[in-house]
Design an enzyme around this catalytic site. Structure first.
Site, PDB file in Angstrom:
ATOM      1  N   ARG A 131      44.197  41.240  38.699  1.00 37.73           N
ATOM      2  CA  ARG A 131      44.604  39.939  38.249  1.00 37.73           C
ATOM      3  C   ARG A 131      46.170  39.831  37.703  1.00 37.73           C
ATOM      4  O   ARG A 131      46.830  38.901  37.980  1.00 37.73           O
ATOM      5  CB  ARG A 131      43.829  39.229  37.105  1.00 37.73           C
ATOM      6  CG  ARG A 131      42.371  38.906  37.643  1.00 37.73           C
ATOM      7  CD  ARG A 131      41.215  38.157  36.622  1.00 37.73           C
ATOM      8  NE  ARG A 131      41.884  36.868  36.359  1.00 37.73           N
ATOM      9  CZ  ARG A 131      41.473  36.160  35.215  1.00 37.73           C
ATOM     10  NH1 ARG A 131      40.595  36.648  34.640  1.00 37.73           N
ATOM     11  NH2 ARG A 131      41.958  34.950  35.095  1.00 37.73           N
ATOM     12  N   CYS A 171      45.078  36.923  27.417  1.00 41.25           N
ATOM     13  CA  CYS A 171      43.954  37.134  28.702  1.00 41.25           C
ATOM     14  C   CYS A 171      43.722  35.747  29.365  1.00 41.25           C
ATOM     15  O   CYS A 171      44.976  35.279  29.783  1.00 41.25           O
ATOM     16  CB  CYS A 171      42.834  37.576  28.164  1.00 41.25           C
ATOM     17  SG  CYS A 171      41.919  36.620  27.186  1.00 41.25           S
TER      18      CYS A 171
END
Length: 276
Positions: free
Chosen positions: A176, A234
């Site tokens: 990611r 995050c």
């Protein structure tokens, strides 16, 4: 209070009658069955905590997916869990404390110092052969008084001008970070200048945290050695709290970016980086 408590210490507290508020934060992104899983089997005496409704405020435009709850809402939830001033609180989940760390961080931010993560969570409790129970835990309301602002935080304006002079860690999975996949948020990639530090690498195969010297070496290799301010983000501010706990174990304080990638990626004017 130490960041972690092992299962034997918790077991000893429970059998000795030491006042302990045990909180089960059974949540995994994409799995809506946390409460059902709790009712099927949990550590005796544990109270279920709903991450989406009790550890987050409702999202609003530009906020990110999991805004921090208002202090008054967190205090009301903590009283519902049965917390009183002076209690010892232990939080766990069944996924390496990746969700439970959000509760740990919120209570610490609220000025409640006597809170720990159960190292290894439910899997460590099971592995030790300790008993489980089902159903819903009944408990008395608490009267804890909570504040806010005890933990460091960075917000979008601190980062959006790319003026951050410290180390910025991205706790998401490496793919990611690189922008190869993005299953949830508006854009793929990462905040320019951030360094990839997947939360999963804080843990050993049995879901317990790696020893402090290993964590310190890991973060030092990323430049997060305490010589400059450290901030963590995050996807939406949940697992970044786990990284902050790991950094604390390693001896390095760190700030949380609550909006995280879900906020950053929703702003068309903000730059996005891809690649390693």
């Amino acid at each position: 209070m130490e960041t972690l408590m092992n299962v034997q210490t918790l077991r000893d507290r429970m059998t000795s009658g030491a006042q302990t508020v045990l909180l089960d934060v059974r949540w995994v992104l994409g799995d809506p069955h946390g409460h059902r899983n709790y009712r099927e089997a949990h550590i005796p005496g544990a109270v279920y905590v709903d991450l989406e409704t009790q550890l987050c405020a409702a999202p609003f435009p530009g906020s990110g997916r999991h805004p921090l709850p208002e202090p008054e809402a967190l205090q009301e939830a903590a009283r519902q869990w049965g917390i009183n001033d002076g209690d010892v609180v232990v939080a766990y989940d069944d996924n390496g404390t990746l969700a439970a760390a959000r509760l740990w961080w919120l209570l610490r931010d609220a000025g409640f110092a006597s809170v720990a993560l159960l190292d290894g969570g439910l899997s460590a409790w099971r592995a030790a052969g300790f008993e489980l129970e089902g159903g819903e835990e009944q408990h008395c309301l608490g009267a804890v008084t909570l504040g806010s602002g005890a933990m460091p935080v960075v917000e979008l304006p601190d980062l959006s001008g790319l003026q951050w002079q410290g180390v910025l860690l991205d706790a998401r999975a490496a793919e990611r970070f690189r922008g190869e996949v993005e299953p949830v948020d508006a854009k793929a990639g990462h905040i320019p200048g951030a360094r990839s530090a997947p939360t999963a690498e804080n843990l050993q195969p049995d879901k317990r945290f790696r020893p402090a010297p290993e964590l310190a070496a890991r973060f030092a290799a990323l430049g997060a050695d305490g010589n400059a301010p450290i901030a963590v983000y995050c996807g939406s501010g949940i697992t970044a709290a786990h990284e902050i706990a790991a950094l604390e174990i390693a001896g390095y304080p760190a700030a949380l970016y609550p909006g995280s990638w879900s906020q950053w990626s929703s702003r068309a004017e903000l730059p996005v980086a891809t690649g390693a």
